[in-house]
Write an enzyme that holds these catalytic residues in place. Structure first.
Site, PDB file in Angstrom:
ATOM      1  N   CYS A 194       0.451  -9.606  31.417  1.00 31.00           N
ATOM      2  CA  CYS A 194      -1.000  -9.013  30.730  1.00 31.00           C
ATOM      3  C   CYS A 194      -0.965  -9.556  29.309  1.00 31.00           C
ATOM      4  O   CYS A 194      -0.098  -9.409  28.334  1.00 31.00           O
ATOM      5  CB  CYS A 194      -0.678  -7.558  30.619  1.00 31.00           C
ATOM      6  SG  CYS A 194      -2.361  -6.917  30.058  1.00 31.00           S
TER       7      CYS A 194
ATOM      8  N   LYS B  18       5.701 -10.388  37.860  1.00 33.53           N
ATOM      9  CA  LYS B  18       4.515 -11.496  37.579  1.00 33.53           C
ATOM     10  C   LYS B  18       4.394 -11.931  36.024  1.00 33.53           C
ATOM     11  O   LYS B  18       4.874 -11.050  35.361  1.00 33.53           O
ATOM     12  CB  LYS B  18       3.250 -10.942  37.808  1.00 33.53           C
ATOM     13  CG  LYS B  18       1.851 -11.965  37.549  1.00 33.53           C
ATOM     14  CD  LYS B  18       0.541 -11.269  38.037  1.00 33.53           C
ATOM     15  CE  LYS B  18      -0.274 -12.380  38.184  1.00 33.53           C
ATOM     16  NZ  LYS B  18      -0.992 -12.539  36.912  1.00 33.53           N
TER      17      LYS B  18
ATOM     18  N   ALA C 279      -7.109 -14.832  41.488  1.00 39.59           N
ATOM     19  CA  ALA C 279      -7.943 -13.830  40.903  1.00 39.59           C
ATOM     20  C   ALA C 279      -9.204 -14.059  40.499  1.00 39.59           C
ATOM     21  O   ALA C 279     -10.076 -13.435  41.241  1.00 39.59           O
ATOM     22  CB  ALA C 279      -7.019 -13.990  39.292  1.00 39.59           C
TER      23      ALA C 279
END
EC number: 1.3.1.89
Length: 622
Positions: free
Chosen positions: A347, A387, A490
């Site tokens: 993120c 991730k 995504a």
């Protein structure tokens, strides 16, 4: 995974070649980074500059976390950023009916009493004050045979007898819904939530593991040495209660994977993607500390539709090993339909980065490894995955060295690599050559495990690539890279939800505007089933539909493109569709998005507010 072909198209060249779409000859009159739309569909003298058309794609990874977390400074704290006026408060009814009277035939006792309750106990007054019902049948009643919203339902006429004052119930449909797995799972019980809030929850695995992890902090520069020191001190050393070999098997080979997406990656969206061919879905990113505090909003995130499992992962973000271990154990115990537990180390949102969460963990490998170790020991039989990005700084990739360290600890069942750095964001294309380099490292590791007697029986570590996959050609090009087991999609799955249908068909599907509207209508039904058919639920459904349309409107029909393949980072000039509906679905005006929601959710109330997120940096610089 089901419905996954035994051989990839590249292994059958003749057959795959025959299925490739006709590529129009390239024309050079299009500027770099501009979508090549046929001249007859380009609007002359556009009223919206190309640069101002789209929302920020980073929001899909951080979503409203920046707004939520940033709002903890008190009532009067100034709002910062480009979107100071973005207010997501939804409207409520003029007269609020007490929830004890949702079913007038079977009223419940109001804990406040009719005289002291701040909500109305006058059913007739409430019904007369309601706005006119939305046309059609209640989506919830149609799906499960009854409507939990009772008298508050905005489609009340479809399951309420005015003469007898009774709510209808279709017992046959109730049973059908169970048989068809039409229900939600991973709901934490109120008593467990209360025990978390009061800090009385029992963490039997995490409590054993945390002292061991604490001992590693003393010498982060040399984890192996710290482990040896801990082993010498048997009072602090604890063997992990579960080893990787005892986890559920995780097979992501050729799986069609939807990336974890904050805000837009909600349950109705994931459920829609399952109907369109997705094999694996993930929850929105949940923060470990609010999970441990038992907050309602955070525990809403691991919820899933029954059709998502198996193949459903819960993603968490954290910066502390103790919080990660406890959150992993709580999810293992309270969320019974989870296939994997994913740690977010990608993120890019500034707020989480400053807190040491998300991509910040890539700069602290020792801390990251402790977190993974704690999660692995505390998550029961749920495999742990991670991730990551190529790195945090542009032109300074660090993922290779990090992946080697992660593999050496043997704590994860899968690694997903987004081919961008945190700093790079979406201004340039993903670096798939670097993804390939990291895939080779994972492949070599799996080969070494085969030669190691101790590790031979453990599952191979899966490797998943991520970044800019928007077409079936992108998908197959990626999965045919040696060492890449699959691809996580995504933005491509937000803008074009039927991308996995194209992957299956190995060709572009030029969906009509009617077909696309049907998908949006399906999303609306799923949204009402999830958030409820009362005024508040409809408001939430409308808001999240607008967020969804903030991506779907970016789809440019392949039939109006002068050449293929389309690319995510291409900016379109203002264009018109082949019919009015197609033009409406491609509108950049959020007021048109609200109009689209009104086709399924009725007229938006005067107090409904929606402001799209701020401008995008998601396109190539010309």
């Amino acid at each position: 995974m089901s419905n996954i072909p035994e051989k990839r198209p590249s292994e059958q060249p003749d057959e795959a070649e025959a299925k490739k779409p006709h590529i129009e000859p390239r024309h050079d009159h299009f500027a770099k980074g501009i979508a090549p739309i046929k001249a007859e569909f380009i609007v002359e003298n556009p009223d919206v500059p190309v640069e101002e058309k789209y929302i920020n794609d980073d929001e899909a990874e951080g979503g409203d976390r920046q707004e939520e977390e940033g709002g903890k400074g008190g009532k009067n704290k100034k709002r910062r950023g480009q979107n100071k006026k973005r207010d997501l408060k939804q409207q409520h009814e003029e007269v609020r009916l007490c929830s004890s009277l949702l079913d007038p035939e079977n009223p419940k006792e109001c804990r406040f009493g009719a005289e002291n309750c701040r909500n109305s106990h006058n059913v007739e007054e409430y019904i007369s004050s309601k706005p006119e019902d939305i046309e059609g049948n209640c989506p919830v009643y149609t799906a499960i045979g009854y409507c939990p919203a009772g008298l508050k339902c905005r489609w009340l006429h479809s399951h309420y007898n005015k003469e007898t004052h009774k709510l209808l119930k279709d017992l046959e449909q109730v049973e059908n819904a169970k048989a068809l797995n039409n229900y939600e799972v991973n709901k934490i019980t109120p008593d467990k939530k209360t025990s978390l809030q009061k800090k009385k929850y029992t963490f039997e695995y995490a409590s054993q593991m945390i002292p061991y992890l604490d001992s590693l902090v003393q010498n982060e520069a040399n984890i192996e040495k710290a482990q040896e020191q801990a082993k010498e001190n048997q009072s602090t050393f604890v063997e992990a209660p579960f080893k990787v070999a005892e986890k559920k098997k995780l097979n992501l080979r050729d799986a069609k994977i939807v990336s974890p997406l904050t805000t837009v990656g909600n349950l109705p969206y994931r459920r829609l993607m399952k109907t369109l061919g997705a094999d694996v879905t993930y929850s929105e990113m949940a923060l470990s500390v609010p999970l441990l505090q038992g907050t309602n909003a955070e525990w809403a995130l691991p919820k899933a539709h029954r059709t998502e499992y198996p193949g459903y992962g819960v993603q968490i973000a954290t910066s502390k090993h103790w919080a990660a271990a406890k959150a992993a154990e709580a999810i293992y115990k309270e969320a019974t339909h989870v296939s994997e537990l994913n740690l977010n180390c990608g993120c890019p949102i500034d707020l989480l980065y400053r807190q040491g969460q998300g991509s910040a963990l890539m700069e602290q490998p020792a801390r990251l490894l402790r977190i993974l170790k704690g999660m692995n020991a505390s998550s029961g039989d749920i495999p742990v995955t991670v991730k990551i990005r190529t790195g945090t700084k542009e032109n300074k990739n660090t993922a290779k060295a990090l992946v080697e360290r992660i593999l050496s600890e043997n704590e994860v069942a899968a690694i997903t690599l987004h081919g961008r750095s945190r700093q790079q964001r979406y201004t340039k294309e993903a670096d798939w050559s670097y993804v390939q380099d990291v895939a080779n490292i994972v492949q070599d590791w799996n080969n070494k495990k085969e030669d190691n007697k101790e590790l031979r029986d453990t599952q191979p570590t899966c490797f998943v690539g991520n970044g800019d996959v928007y077409t079936h050609e992108d998908w197959y090009n990626a999965v045919n890279i040696p060492g890449v087991d699959s691809v996580m999609v995504a933005r491509g799955a937000l803008i074009k939800p039927w991308i996995f249908e194209e992957v299956e068909a190995q060709q572009y599907l030029d969906k009509s505007s009617t077909e696309r509207l049907e998908m949006i209508g399906q999303y609306a039904k799923f949204a009402i089933e999830h958030w409820g058919s009362d005024e508040y639920g409809v408001g939430l459904a409308r808001r999240f539909m607008c967020e969804f349309l903030g991506f779907t409107h970016r789809y440019i029909p392949v039939g109006i493109l002068e050449r293929l393949p389309p690319k995510l980072n291409q900016r379109p000039p203002q264009w018109k569709g082949r019919d009015e509906l197609e033009t409406l679905l491609g509108s950049t005006d959020y007021k048109d998005w609200i109009k689209i929601t009104e086709m399924f959710l009725g007229k938006a109330g005067p107090n409904f507010q929606f402001v799209p997120k701020h401008k995008s940096n998601a396109y190539e610089k010309s």
